[in-house]
Write a protein that holds these residues in place. Sequence first.
Motif, short mmCIF file in Angstrom:
data_model
loop_
_atom_site.label_atom_id
_atom_site.label_comp_id
_atom_site.label_asym_id
_atom_site.label_seq_id
_atom_site.Cartn_x
_atom_site.Cartn_y
_atom_site.Cartn_z
N GLU A 1 -13.68 17.66 -10.55
CA GLU A 1 -13.28 16.95 -9.34
C GLU A 1 -12.02 16.12 -9.58
O GLU A 1 -11.13 16.07 -8.72
CB GLU A 1 -14.43 16.05 -8.87
CG GLU A 1 -15.62 16.80 -8.31
CD GLU A 1 -16.74 15.87 -7.89
OE1 GLU A 1 -16.52 14.64 -7.84
OE2 GLU A 1 -17.85 16.36 -7.61
N ALA A 2 -11.96 15.45 -10.73
CA ALA A 2 -10.76 14.66 -11.05
C ALA A 2 -9.54 15.55 -11.20
O ALA A 2 -8.43 15.20 -10.76
CB ALA A 2 -11.00 13.86 -12.32
N LEU A 3 -9.75 16.72 -11.81
CA LEU A 3 -8.66 17.68 -11.98
C LEU A 3 -8.14 18.15 -10.61
O LEU A 3 -6.93 18.28 -10.39
CB LEU A 3 -9.16 18.86 -12.80
CG LEU A 3 -8.13 19.71 -13.56
CD1 LEU A 3 -7.37 18.84 -14.55
CD2 LEU A 3 -8.83 20.85 -14.28
N GLU A 4 -9.07 18.37 -9.68
CA GLU A 4 -8.68 18.80 -8.34
C GLU A 4 -7.85 17.72 -7.63
O GLU A 4 -6.88 18.02 -6.94
CB GLU A 4 -9.93 19.12 -7.51
CG GLU A 4 -10.66 20.38 -7.97
CD GLU A 4 -12.02 20.53 -7.28
OE1 GLU A 4 -12.41 19.60 -6.54
OE2 GLU A 4 -12.68 21.56 -7.49
N LEU A 5 -8.26 16.48 -7.81
CA LEU A 5 -7.51 15.38 -7.19
C LEU A 5 -6.09 15.31 -7.74
O LEU A 5 -5.13 15.11 -6.99
CB LEU A 5 -8.23 14.05 -7.43
CG LEU A 5 -9.57 13.85 -6.73
CD1 LEU A 5 -10.22 12.55 -7.20
CD2 LEU A 5 -9.38 13.82 -5.21
N ALA A 6 -5.98 15.47 -9.07
CA ALA A 6 -4.66 15.42 -9.69
C ALA A 6 -3.80 16.59 -9.22
O ALA A 6 -2.60 16.43 -8.94
CB ALA A 6 -4.81 15.43 -11.21
N LEU B 1 -18.83 3.70 -11.13
CA LEU B 1 -20.08 4.45 -11.09
C LEU B 1 -19.85 5.96 -11.08
O LEU B 1 -18.96 6.45 -10.39
CB LEU B 1 -20.88 4.06 -9.86
CG LEU B 1 -21.41 2.62 -9.82
CD1 LEU B 1 -21.80 2.26 -8.40
CD2 LEU B 1 -22.59 2.48 -10.76
N PRO B 2 -20.71 6.72 -11.78
CA PRO B 2 -20.61 8.18 -11.70
C PRO B 2 -20.87 8.72 -10.30
O PRO B 2 -20.42 9.82 -9.97
CB PRO B 2 -21.69 8.65 -12.68
CG PRO B 2 -21.91 7.51 -13.62
CD PRO B 2 -21.70 6.28 -12.79
N GLU C 1 -13.41 7.56 -2.95
CA GLU C 1 -13.49 6.22 -3.55
C GLU C 1 -12.82 6.20 -4.92
O GLU C 1 -12.21 5.20 -5.32
CB GLU C 1 -14.94 5.78 -3.65
CG GLU C 1 -15.61 5.47 -2.32
CD GLU C 1 -16.00 6.72 -1.55
OE1 GLU C 1 -16.15 6.63 -0.31
OE2 GLU C 1 -16.14 7.80 -2.18
N LEU C 2 -12.95 7.31 -5.65
CA LEU C 2 -12.32 7.37 -6.98
C LEU C 2 -10.80 7.26 -6.86
O LEU C 2 -10.15 6.55 -7.64
CB LEU C 2 -12.71 8.66 -7.70
CG LEU C 2 -12.15 8.82 -9.11
CD1 LEU C 2 -12.67 7.71 -10.04
CD2 LEU C 2 -12.53 10.19 -9.69
N VAL C 3 -10.23 7.96 -5.89
CA VAL C 3 -8.78 7.87 -5.67
C VAL C 3 -8.39 6.42 -5.39
O VAL C 3 -7.39 5.92 -5.93
CB VAL C 3 -8.36 8.77 -4.50
CG1 VAL C 3 -6.93 8.43 -4.04
CG2 VAL C 3 -8.43 10.23 -4.91
#
Length: 542
Positions: free
Chosen positions: A126-131, A92-93, A99-101
């Motif tokens: 947000e995904a870039l920040e996690l990476a 889900l967006p 939760e994405l991690v």
Amino acid sequence: MNTFDQQSLCDVVQERAERDPHGLALVELRDEHDLCLSWGQLAEQADRAATTLLDLGVRPGESVMVQLPNSIDFVVMSLATLRIGAVCCPVLPILGQRELVYVLERSRARVLVTPADFRGRQHAREALELAAAGRTAHLRHLLVTGGTASLTDERCGIRQVPRLGVHDLAARIAATPAGPLTGVGERSLHDVAHLLFTSGTTGEPKGVPHRMRTLNQAVSLMSRRVGLTADDRVHIASPMAHHSGFLYGMWLSLLLGCVQVIQPVWNAPLALRAFAQWRGTFMQGAAPFLLDMVTAVHNAQPAPHSLRTFVVTGAAVPRRLAAEARDVLGARICAAWGSTETCMATLSAPQDDLGTVADGRPLDGVRVRAVDEGGIDVGTGREGLLEVTGPFVFDGYLDRDDLTAEAFTADGWYRSGDLAVIEPSGCVRITGRVKDVVNRGGEKIPVGEIEQILLAHPAIRDAAIVAMPDLRLGERACLFAVTHPGRVIKLEDVQSHLATHMVTKSFWPEHIEFIDELPRNPAGKIQKYLLREIARGVAASA
């Protein structure tokens, strides 16, 4: 429909594209001009996207995570993933970074398809920040819809993260030459095609894999019960990251050759406008979708005259709402029960009376039973723990043999966690969740039945009952009520209503909390654990 047992979804779509390249396949609702795609265009875009995935090193059997709203891009990327024998893993967006991690690590997805932004959130950033923070051990590529401009710094361009490529999806697809897809091996219908994570309302999300043939059979038998054909048009408002939108929306449409009308964000007036323009005949979703359309028509919006059948999933359909929807919308309302693990297991037919079929009859090949706590079948007419077996039931949770062992009985039946009564007619009536039971001094309250009765009260728009801690009895029933605008109801009114329906007094709610909306997950299921937390707080402060 029997050929679906021998053909992959990709082959079905490819054949349709060759036979009817200019025929309408997809409509994505937009604020101004809706976006349309033909079967030929869909097949070509999916092949180009598949080539992109191959170029990024995706191989058969690995997961590709698709975190997109309902959209044409979602359909294209799902097909592209399946086309190369990879596993489509939609999420889900609304999923937060935490939760994405979790799902990225569980699925080991190396490619994440995500929007640049959606509904005020910058998903790609947000995904870039996690990476960049080193929290995504497996992720190697971001495919971004809507462009990568939001990721660009004026001085140094897109932030560079070691071992992570960032790509503009539309640009990659456009730069890929059209032509037959190469480098793809044979795919088996028994290969895993879909990985869906449970909503996690009762614990950590669990990965549920399903095979291509399982999904084909689930859709084939469901469409046969409802009477759907290639001439139908499917309106998809339920999230495509859940079975309602993915399997019984997108997959159903592609397999039958239906036009699918995709609604990215739920809005009842927009949906009714779409029914008037695109003539949708079928929709599946949670009860709030149905209620919102009924309310909109009452508020002078046009009725969806083309809508023939609406299947309610996620939670039991209030009988009063079903009757009102039938009269106001002119559609036949069907009730269903299923789960991420079982797909749709029971379903009523359009001609059935919901007052007698409750949550439907098992689909062909599905068997259900209600058992006591010792695993003994209680027979018909008595409440028990619902267990299921059949052709759509998953094989086991991803990398969790311990949870799989807990979920299945020794003779291979899936423990659903629901309470139900199997009627002598074979129909199933869901009465609640095992974890939702209110135990009042040793007396188990049939929560589901009481909620249905309360939903028939003219002042109550939505209702849920949960356990409230009590020093003397252990638990008492606490009612969370959403009232219709301008209506007022007191606890004694609720109890009087139940008395009129001859409900056992010890089953009555003994406290009432008013709430603007019940908390629901995107599949429409009430998040009762949140309500229980509120009830515990109320009890502690009393």
